[in-house]
Design an enzyme around this catalytic site. Structure first.
Site, PDB file in Angstrom:
ATOM      1  CG  ASN A 380      71.683  33.160 -26.313  1.00  0.00           C
ATOM      2  OD1 ASN A 380      70.601  33.001 -27.257  1.00  0.00           O
ATOM      3  ND2 ASN A 380      72.303  31.954 -26.333  1.00  0.00           N
ATOM      4  CD  GLU A 381      70.101  27.856 -25.138  1.00  0.00           C
ATOM      5  OE1 GLU A 381      71.258  27.454 -25.045  1.00  0.00           O
ATOM      6  OE2 GLU A 381      69.618  27.293 -26.124  1.00  0.00           O
TER       7      GLU A 381
HETATM    8  O1  AHR Z   1      71.798  27.769 -32.662  1.00  0.00           O
HETATM    9  C1  AHR Z   1      72.961  26.928 -31.776  1.00  0.00           C
HETATM   10  C2  AHR Z   1      72.943  27.300 -30.281  1.00  0.00           C
HETATM   11  O2  AHR Z   1      71.814  26.633 -29.928  1.00  0.00           O
HETATM   12  C3  AHR Z   1      72.789  28.819 -29.962  1.00  0.00           C
HETATM   13  O3  AHR Z   1      73.893  29.329 -30.012  1.00  0.00           O
HETATM   14  C4  AHR Z   1      71.945  28.900 -28.468  1.00  0.00           C
HETATM   15  O4  AHR Z   1      71.334  29.789 -28.198  1.00  0.00           O
HETATM   16  C5  AHR Z   1      71.580  27.512 -28.593  1.00  0.00           C
HETATM   17  O5  AHR Z   1      72.057  26.605 -27.475  1.00  0.00           O
END
Ligand code: AHR
Length: 657
Positions: A380-381
């Site tokens: 993800n991030e």
């Molecule tokens: O959208 C909320 C959060 O923001 C998501 O889960 C994450 O990917 C980002 O930090």
């Protein structure tokens, strides 16, 4: 417990951009080079980011009305109450006892169940639902449970409103001493936003219950285990290009043990293993100890939803790393097989023939045809060297076995600086397919960055603006608003995405939705409660952009000048030129649109989204306070005078001939 430390981003750190007044003397000229359409715009340009945050899945899109139906929450009686709320005055309620047991459970993924001991006939208990149970007058609800009983042969249930008045009732009966599923349908007689479900045992003795469910019959497309209709309708109306799921940080988990594992979310819902939701206690200011994931909404349902709303599916998978804001736990490189296997098997689940092991499961669940998966997110991030090392392991397997699948990679949590720059440099070197950028920034940042992609390398990786939203107060601040200021500044920014539609392949606002009584993160595109839902001004910006995306970029000028932001495209399907003009100014202004190189004639369709008040919001009471208006105008020449209202998003569809 280690708390999430978010990068501090304040709305105040950006210079204000925009005009307070404009000369009304001469019309501003907007020149569209209609004769020279350029690069193709991705057909999946504006889409949806779905994450189970803010009770978006259980308690929201997934309309199960019983909280903790499987008794698998960490506190296994969460949501269940031993003493009836409404005993008759002056009488003690009949006696009994509830306990959560594990001997001979329903199945190994669902190890806990409820043992009810009725010492007196009529012993009752109740479930509080997700911040209450919402029922509509005259609607049908399916009450079901797995039951095992050596004694009582029936259970009775009622639905009651806040005063204890009954609005529906029914019975399950015919039990024996083996687990079996029983169901009945109840029609409710009143609309109640916060009802409760009461269950009674009218014989003394013991009865075991699991997967106790109250589920609307009227779901989207009438599917059993289907989705909440009003919310899917809002998603459908967006005409989204893609659906990213299941998140977000939820993919990562706070630790690897609670990461999202798609294989545990498919097949029989009674076999899907409930786990904690990572947003359960992420923020001190908004704790939600009763937030778990039942996975009733799992990967099959996500794929089905994507198909239903005409969106490309974009699943995001864990890459062997837990959330880097939390434990940052990382699977060793030599332990990544399971993770990579999950990715390969997911492709088979989505696209494989019904004779393949995972394709067979898809077919058994009701979808023998493939889901046409074309892309997967790896992580993800994430950011950093550990991420790159793990990505390489995935890429080696996936690119060899499935070169047709594009891989989406992350650039960290911020839109500039480190680690963003070094991640991009790595992705360029590795020739990654698509890079996911996130920006939770101030409205002023959005206005100042409309040209962000004008100079991106056209031959490098493509961009996925995977999570963005203007933060009126600051990131993760509970006082952020979904107001017209946040929405119109996002609209201005989105003109830049569209003008660079050859580089930016996809873009999605985040998060998508929030329960008004149970949210953790603001702002959000859609708000709902137990019965109602509405789109914010930000939702309507997404909608008018997604509903009016052309197939090719058309040069336009000015692009960002004096509070005016524009983009233009040609829609080869409808034979129309589409011009978007955002007027970020307190005053209206005259503009002259010049469609150079063509002689349009016919009816132009116009969509206007505006409010003179930047603090305007939508609400349950006024869901359409800020919403699009449609009109038409006759076009007889290539020079078209228009009036741009203060703080307005204006979309024109001109006939191409
Ligand atoms: O959208 C909320 C959060 O923001 C998501 O889960 C994450 O990917 C980002 O930090």
């Amino acid at each position: 417990m280690r708390k999430r430390t978010w990068f501090a981003i304040s709305a105040l750190t950006f210079l204000p951009v925009g005009l307070s007044c404009q000369s009304q003397q001469d019309p501003v000229v907007i020149s569209v080079d209609a004769a020279h359409p350029g690069a193709a715009i991705s057909p999946s340009m504006f889409g949806i980011f779905f994450e189970d945050i803010n009770f978006a899945a259980d308690g929201g899109l997934y309309p199960e009305l019983v909280k903790n139906r499987s008794f698998e929450f960490s506190e296994p009686l969460t949501g269940w109450h031993e003493v009836l709320g409404f005993s008759k005055k002056g009488l003690d309620p009949p006696k009994g006892e509830l306990s959560v047991r594990t001997e001979n459970p329903l199945n190994p993924s669902n190890p806990h169940y409820l043992k009810v001991r009725a010492y007196e006939t009529g012993y009752g208990f109740w479930n509080s639902g997700f911040r209450g149970i919402g029922v509509e007058s005259g609607a049908e609800y399916r009450f079901s449970a797995y039951v095992r009983s050596g004694g009582p042969k029936a259970i009775r249930f009622t639905l009651t409103d806040g005063s204890g008045h009954e609005v529906g009732s029914g019975k399950l009966e015919g039990f024996d001493d083996h687990w079996k599923r029983y169901e009945t349908v109840v029609r409710t007689t009143a609309t109640v936003q916060h009802a409760q479900l009461n269950i009674f045992v009218d014989e003394t003795g013991q009865v075991d219950l699991d997967m106790v469910s109250l589920f609307p019959v009227d779901t989207w497309k009438q599917r059993p285990n289907g989705l909440r209709k009003d919310i899917v309708q809002l998603l459908y109306d967006l005409h989204p290009g893609f659906l990213r799921f299941p998140g977000g940080c939820i993919v990562e988990g706070r630790q690897l043990a609670t990461r999202y594992r798609w294989k545990t979310t498919v097949g029989d819902i009674a076999q899907r293993q409930t786990i904690i939701n990572r947003w359960n206690d992420e923020f001190d200011q908004r704790p939600a100890p009763d937030y778990f994931q039942s996975f009733g909404l799992g990967f099959y349902e996500y794929f089905q939803l994507a198909e239903d709303i005409g969106a490309q599916p974009l699943p995001i998978l864990n890459c062997g790393m837990a959330c880097q804001f939390n434990s940052s736990e990382t699977a060793a490189l030599n332990q990544l097989d399971e993770y990579v296997r999950d990715a390969l098997d997911l492709i088979e689940f989505a696209n494989g023939p019904a004779t393949s092991p995972w394709g067979k499961l898809r077919a058994q669940m009701g979808h023998p045809e493939p889901f046409h998966l074309t892309m997967i997110g790896i992580g993800n991030e994430q950011w950093g060297e550990r991420y790159v090392e793990r990505y390489k392991v995935f890429a080696a397997a996936l690119k060899t076995q499935h070169p047709e699948i594009k891989l989406v990679v992350a650039a960290g949590p911020l839109p500039s600086g480190e680690p963003f720059e070094s991640m991009w440099s790595t992705w360029r070197t590795l020739k990654a397919d698509i890079v996911d950028e996130h920006y939770y920034m101030s409205p002023e940042w959005f206005l100042a960055n409309t040209g962000r992609y004008d100079h991106y390398d056209r031959s490098g990786p493509k961009v996925f603006a995977g999570e963005y939203a203007a933060q009126t107060a600051g990131m993760t601040r509970p006082d952020n608003r979904n107001n017209w200021k946040s929405a119109i500044t996002e609209a201005a920014f989105m003109t830049g995405l569209e003008r660079n539609g050859d580089v930016v392949q996809m873009a999605s606002y985040a998060p998508l939705m929030a329960h008004a009584d149970a949210w953790q993160w603001k702002p959000d595109e859609i708000w709902f409660d137990n019965l109602h839902s509405y789109g914010t001004p930000d939702y309507y910006v997404q909608k008018v952009f997604a509903n009016n995306t052309g197939t090719r970029i058309v040069p336009v000028s000015p692009q960002a000048d004096g509070g005016l932001y524009t983009s233009a495209s040609l829609d080869e399907r409808s034979h129309e030129y589409i011009l978007k003009v955002i007027n970020y100014a307190t005053t209206s202004r005259q503009a002259e649109i010049r469609l150079n190189g063509i002689r349009p004639s016919g009816i132009a369709r116009v969509t206007t989204l505006t409010s003179a008040d930047l603090s305007a919001e939508n609400s349950f009471e006024y869901p359409s306070a800020v919403s699009p208006e449609s009109s038409t105008m006759d076009v007889t020449s290539a020079v078209i005078p228009v009036q741009l209202r203060p703080y307005s998003v204006n979309i024109y569809r001109f006939p191409a001939q």
